[in-house]
Design an enzyme around this catalytic site. Structure first.
Site, PDB file in Angstrom:
ATOM      1  N   HIS A  30      22.607   3.996   1.613  1.00 31.88           N
ATOM      2  CA  HIS A  30      22.340   5.409   1.609  1.00 31.88           C
ATOM      3  C   HIS A  30      23.758   5.712   2.420  1.00 31.88           C
ATOM      4  O   HIS A  30      23.968   5.377   3.343  1.00 31.88           O
ATOM      5  CB  HIS A  30      21.049   5.682   2.293  1.00 31.88           C
ATOM      6  CG  HIS A  30      20.629   7.195   1.879  1.00 31.88           C
ATOM      7  ND1 HIS A  30      21.504   8.182   2.455  1.00 31.88           N
ATOM      8  CD2 HIS A  30      19.989   7.734   1.143  1.00 31.88           C
ATOM      9  CE1 HIS A  30      21.169   9.533   1.888  1.00 31.88           C
ATOM     10  NE2 HIS A  30      19.937   9.130   1.150  1.00 31.88           N
ATOM     11  N   SER A  86       0.966  -1.183  -0.061  1.00 31.80           N
ATOM     12  CA  SER A  86      -0.086  -0.094  -0.029  1.00 31.80           C
ATOM     13  C   SER A  86       0.791   1.309   0.013  1.00 31.80           C
ATOM     14  O   SER A  86       0.461   2.217   0.722  1.00 31.80           O
ATOM     15  CB  SER A  86      -0.871   0.156   1.316  1.00 31.80           C
ATOM     16  OG  SER A  86      -0.288  -0.384   2.475  1.00 31.80           O
ATOM     17  N   HIS A 116      19.478   0.670   2.143  1.00 32.82           N
ATOM     18  CA  HIS A 116      18.464   1.599   1.742  1.00 32.82           C
ATOM     19  C   HIS A 116      17.337   1.220   0.654  1.00 32.82           C
ATOM     20  O   HIS A 116      16.183   1.449   0.646  1.00 32.82           O
ATOM     21  CB  HIS A 116      19.070   3.046   1.400  1.00 32.82           C
ATOM     22  CG  HIS A 116      18.229   4.191   1.006  1.00 32.82           C
ATOM     23  ND1 HIS A 116      17.425   4.427   1.860  1.00 32.82           N
ATOM     24  CD2 HIS A 116      17.883   4.892  -0.076  1.00 32.82           C
ATOM     25  CE1 HIS A 116      16.515   5.732   1.382  1.00 32.82           C
ATOM     26  NE2 HIS A 116      16.983   5.764   0.046  1.00 32.82           N
ATOM     27  N   GLU A 165      19.811  16.107  -6.119  1.00 28.89           N
ATOM     28  CA  GLU A 165      20.316  15.449  -5.565  1.00 28.89           C
ATOM     29  C   GLU A 165      21.479  14.257  -6.139  1.00 28.89           C
ATOM     30  O   GLU A 165      21.869  14.734  -7.025  1.00 28.89           O
ATOM     31  CB  GLU A 165      19.228  14.139  -4.801  1.00 28.89           C
ATOM     32  CG  GLU A 165      18.301  14.542  -3.795  1.00 28.89           C
ATOM     33  CD  GLU A 165      17.423  13.700  -3.311  1.00 28.89           C
ATOM     34  OE1 GLU A 165      17.364  12.384  -3.603  1.00 28.89           O
ATOM     35  OE2 GLU A 165      16.115  13.889  -2.957  1.00 28.89           O
ATOM     36  N   ARG A 183      25.246   7.902  -5.518  1.00 28.85           N
ATOM     37  CA  ARG A 183      25.232   7.614  -4.127  1.00 28.85           C
ATOM     38  C   ARG A 183      26.235   6.421  -3.726  1.00 28.85           C
ATOM     39  O   ARG A 183      27.027   6.040  -2.687  1.00 28.85           O
ATOM     40  CB  ARG A 183      24.015   7.407  -3.672  1.00 28.85           C
ATOM     41  CG  ARG A 183      23.096   6.171  -3.339  1.00 28.85           C
ATOM     42  CD  ARG A 183      21.880   6.288  -2.856  1.00 28.85           C
ATOM     43  NE  ARG A 183      21.177   7.625  -2.843  1.00 28.85           N
ATOM     44  CZ  ARG A 183      19.983   7.734  -2.781  1.00 28.85           C
ATOM     45  NH1 ARG A 183      19.139   6.519  -2.483  1.00 28.85           N
ATOM     46  NH2 ARG A 183      19.330   8.812  -2.676  1.00 28.85           N
TER      47      ARG A 183
HETATM   48  C1  SIN Z   1      17.019  10.967  -0.074  1.00 26.99           C
HETATM   49  O1  SIN Z   1      16.074  11.668   0.530  1.00 26.99           O
HETATM   50  O2  SIN Z   1      18.236  11.061   0.264  1.00 26.99           O
HETATM   51  C2  SIN Z   1      16.662   9.710  -0.228  1.00 26.99           C
HETATM   52  C3  SIN Z   1      16.002   9.592  -1.714  1.00 26.99           C
HETATM   53  C4  SIN Z   1      16.088   8.421  -2.440  1.00 26.99           C
HETATM   54  O3  SIN Z   1      16.551   7.281  -1.752  1.00 26.99           O
HETATM   55  O4  SIN Z   1      15.918   8.341  -3.673  1.00 26.99           O
END
Ligand code: SIN
Length: 554
Positions: free
Chosen positions: A249, A28, A359, A128, A298
Site C-alpha cells: 500500500h 472469521s 498490504h 480510490e 496502487r
Molecule cells: C484503502 O483504504 O486504501 C485500502 C483499500 C484496499 O486495500 O482495498
C-alpha cells in the site's frame, strides 16, 4: 524454479479429541462469516478462528467496498478498471462474476444490517486508485471493515446453529486415501473440553484465513496474518497461484525506521477525496506519471514513491490533506485522524509522513469460479484465495467484494450436494518445525530481498538466508513455532515465484528486469509443494494464457 526446503507437515502432538461436523470454516472475516452464514442452511457449520472473532484483516479495512451501485456506473466499467489494474493477468470470467454479482451482494449485506454512509438517503460513494467512477461504498467514514465485521458477527450470533471456536490454530488438513479433504487438526487454547490438539472430521473445509502480511517487517495486516491457510493448503497438495504479486500500500503512516509489525493505514480514499503526495520539498510528484495522477493504480503510486525515496535518499514522502479542514477530517476520516493524532501528527495542520508497506496478497490458493481448490472438498475465499480477480495487482476496495461474492458462490455450489464424510488416512509424512525466534530476521530478509523492489541477486540472497533460518533448531511445538513454519513455507514459495518471473508487472517489480514482457510472461505461476526426501520444496509451473485485448495497462 524452486524455493528452500520446508517441512512436509507441522510437528504437533497427536490429537487428544475428535469431533465431526459437515463444514469447517477457517477464518472469521468477511469471507469466512459470509460462507458460514450461507452454509448453515446446508448442514452443521463450525467456524475456527485463531484469535477472537473480529481480529482479522476485515476489521481494519478503511476505504470501503467497490461495486457498481451508482446509476452513472456499470459492471462493465468496474470490469475494465479491474482488468487494467490486474496488468494482463486477471481471469476475465472471475472479474465478470465479481462485478455482476457484486452490487446485489452489497445490497444483501445492507439488508443483513451493515450501515453504510449515505447522502440524502443514497449510498455515499467515493473513489480510490484506479477507479474511473465513484463506486466505493464506505461506513463510519473510514471504518468500513469494522462495520461490516460488526454486522456479520451480529448475524452469526443470531444463528445459534453456527459453532465458533476462538483462539484455535488449524495445524494441518486431514486427507483421505484419494487426497480429498477429510477434516482438520487444530490446537485450541483455553479451558474446557476442547483444549489442546484435536481433530475435526468434516465433509468440506472452507479456507478463509486471510493473508501473509507478517512476512514483512512493516505491514497493514494484523498479527494473525501469518500465511497459515496458504501454507496448510500447500502441504495438503493444493495449487497456489500468483504469489509473487504482493501489494504494497503506497500510503502507510511512517512511524520511523525501526517501526515493526502492523502499521496504521492512511486510506486511498483520502487521495480519492483530494489529498495529494508531495516530496520533502513540498513538490507534487504524481502528475505526469499516470493519467489519474495521485489516484493511479496502487502499484504505480507505490513505485513512484519508492523511486522518489531512492532519488532523494529519504525513507518516506508526505501526503497533504490540510485543505480538508477540521470538519471533513472529523466526519469523513475519523479513524485516520485519531490514528495520526495518537502518533503526534495533526493532519489538519501538518503533512502526513507515509511510505509503502505490505498490504495484500493478490495471489493465493487457486480456486475455480465456485471457490473449489485443486484438492477435492477444500474451498477457499477471501485473501487466502486466488480466484483470478486480482491478476498482478488488486484494484482498491475489490477485496471485501471478492470475499463476499465468492463466499456466497461456495455456499451456492455446496447447495448442489455436500460430499460424503471421508475416512482420514494416517499421515506418515515427515513432521517438522521452524524456530519461532527466526521471525524478525525472516521479516527483514523478505523486506530487503522480496519487497517492493526485487532483483535476481536480492531474491537469491533472501533464499539463501531463509534456508539457514529453516535449519535453526526449533523449540517445542506450539503456536509461535507453527506460525513461524507457515511463514517460512509461504516465504519460500514466494521467493521461488518472484525469482521465476523475470519481468516487472503489476506489483512485482524486478529492477533487473524493468519491463513487462508479454511475449514470455503472459500467464500465471502455479506453486506446489512436492516431497523431496524428508522435506518438501516449493516448485513453480508456468501456465500461459491469452492477453486480454481490453487490457490497457502500459
Ligand atoms: C484503502 O483504504 O486504501 C485500502 C483499500 C484496499 O486495500 O482495498
Amino acid at each position: 524454479m524452486t524455493g528452500p526446503a520446508v517441512p512436509q507437515r507441522l510437528a504437533a502432538p497427536e490429537p487428544g479429541w475428535t469431533d465431526t461436523v459437515d463444514v469447517v470454516v477457517i477464518g472469521s472475516g468477511i469471507a469466512g462469516l459470509t460462507a458460514a452464514l450461507k452454509a448453515r442452511e446446508l448442514g452443521s457449520v463450525l467456524v475456527v478462528t485463531k484469535d477472537v472473532v473480529a481480529s482479522g484483516s476485515t476489521q481494519w479495512a478503511q476505504g470501503g467496498i467497490a461495486a457498481a451501485l451508482s446509476p452513472e456506473d456499470s459492471p462493465e466499467e468496474h470490469l475494465q478498471d479491474t482488468l487494467v489494474a490486474g496488468a494482463g493477468l486477471c481471469d476475465p470470467d472471475a472479474v465478470r462474476t465479481l462485478v455482476t454479482e457484486g452490487p446485489e451482494a452489497v445490497r444483501d449485506l445492507i439488508d443483513l444490517g451493515a450501515r453504510f454512509d449515505t447522502v440524502d438517503g443514497d449510498l455515499s460513494l467515493t473513489r480510490e486508485g484506479g477507479h474511473h467512477r465513484n463506486r466505493i461504498a464506505h461506513a463510519g467514514g473510514d471504518a468500513t471493515g469494522a462495520e461490516i465485521e460488526r454486522a456479520l458477527v451480529a448475524a452469526v450470533k443470531r444463528a445459534p446453529d453456527i459453532r465458533l471456536i476462538e483462539h484455535a490454530l488449524v495445524i494441518d488438513l486431514l486427507t483421505a486415501e484419494d487426497g480429498a479433504v477429510a477434516g482438520v487438526t487444530l490446537h485450541v487454547m483455553g479451558e474446557g473440553q476442547l483444549d489442546g490438539v484435536g481433530a475435526i472430521r468434516s465433509r468440506v473445509v472452507i479456507l478463509a484465513s486471510g493473508g501473509i502480511g507478517q512476512l514483512y517487517a512493516a505491514t497493514t495486516n494484523p498479527s494473525v496474518s501469518t500465511g497459515d491457510g496458504m501454507a496448510l493448503a500447500l502441504r495438503a497438495g493444493a495449487k497456489v497461484r500468483d504469489l509473487e504479486f504482493v501489494q504494497f500500500h503506497p500510503t502507510v503512516l511512517w512511524l520511523g525506521k525501526s517501526a515493526r509489525g502492523q502499521q496504521p493505514l492512511v486510506s486511498e480514499a483520502v487521495r480519492g477525496e483530494g489529498a495529494f503526495l508531495v516530496d520533502h520539498e513540498g513538490e507534487r510528484f504524481m502528475q505526469g506519471q499516470h493519467e489519474l495522477a495521485d489516484l493511479a493504480p496502487r502499484d504505480i503510486v507505490a513505485k513512484a514513491i519508492m523511486r522518489q525515496m531512492l532519488a532523494t535518499g529519504k525513507d518516506h514522502v508526505f501526503l497533504d490533506a490540510r485543505h480538508f479542514g477540521d470538519e471533513k477530517w472529523r466526519v469523513r476520516f475519523p479513524t485516520i485522524l485519531a490514528s495520526c493524532r495518537s502518533h503526534g501528527i495533526d493532519p489538519v495542520r501538518e503533512l502526513i509522513p507515509v511510505a509503502p508497506a505490505c498490504h495484500y496478497s493478490s495471489g493465493g490458493v487457486w480456486t475455480d469460479l465456485h471457490g473449489q481448490t485443486s484438492v477435492p472438498g477444500l474451498y477457499a475465499c477471501g485473501e487466502v484465495a486466488c480466484t483470478g480477480v486480482h491478476g498482478a495487482n488488486r484494484l482498491a476496495s475489490n477485496s471485501l467484494l471478492e470475499g463476499l461474492v465468492f463466499a456466497r458462490r461456495i455456499a451456492d455450489h455446496l447447495a448442489g450436494g455436500l460430499p460424503e464424510l471421508r475416512e482420514p488416512i494416517h499421515d506418515t509424512r515427515v513432521r517438522g518445525l521452524v524456530d519461532a525466534d527466526v521471525v524478525p530476521e525472516l521479516q527483514r530478509v523478505m523486506t530487503v530481498g522480496a519487497g517492493v523492489i526485487r532483483s535476481a541477486a536480492g531474491l537469491s540472497e533472501a533464499g539463501a538466508t531463509l534456508g539457514k533460518l529453516i535449519e535453526q533448531p526449533a523449540g517445542e511445538p506450539g503456536t509461535p513455532g507453527w506460525e513461524a513454519t507457515n511463514l517460512v513455507t509461504v516465504a519460500s514459495a514466494l521467493i521461488a515465484a518472484a525469482t521465476a518471473r523475470e519481468e516487472s508487472r503489476g506489483s512485482h517489480w524486478r529492477e533487473d528486469r524493468p519491463d513487462r514482457d508479454d511475449a514470455r510472461w503472459s500467464g500465471n505461476l502455479d506453486l506446489t509443494l512436492p516431497a523431496d526426501g524428508d522435506r518438501a520444496v516449493p516448485r513453480t509451473t508456468f501456465v500461459a494464457h491469452e492477453i486480454e485485448e481490453n487490457d490497457r495497462h502500459g
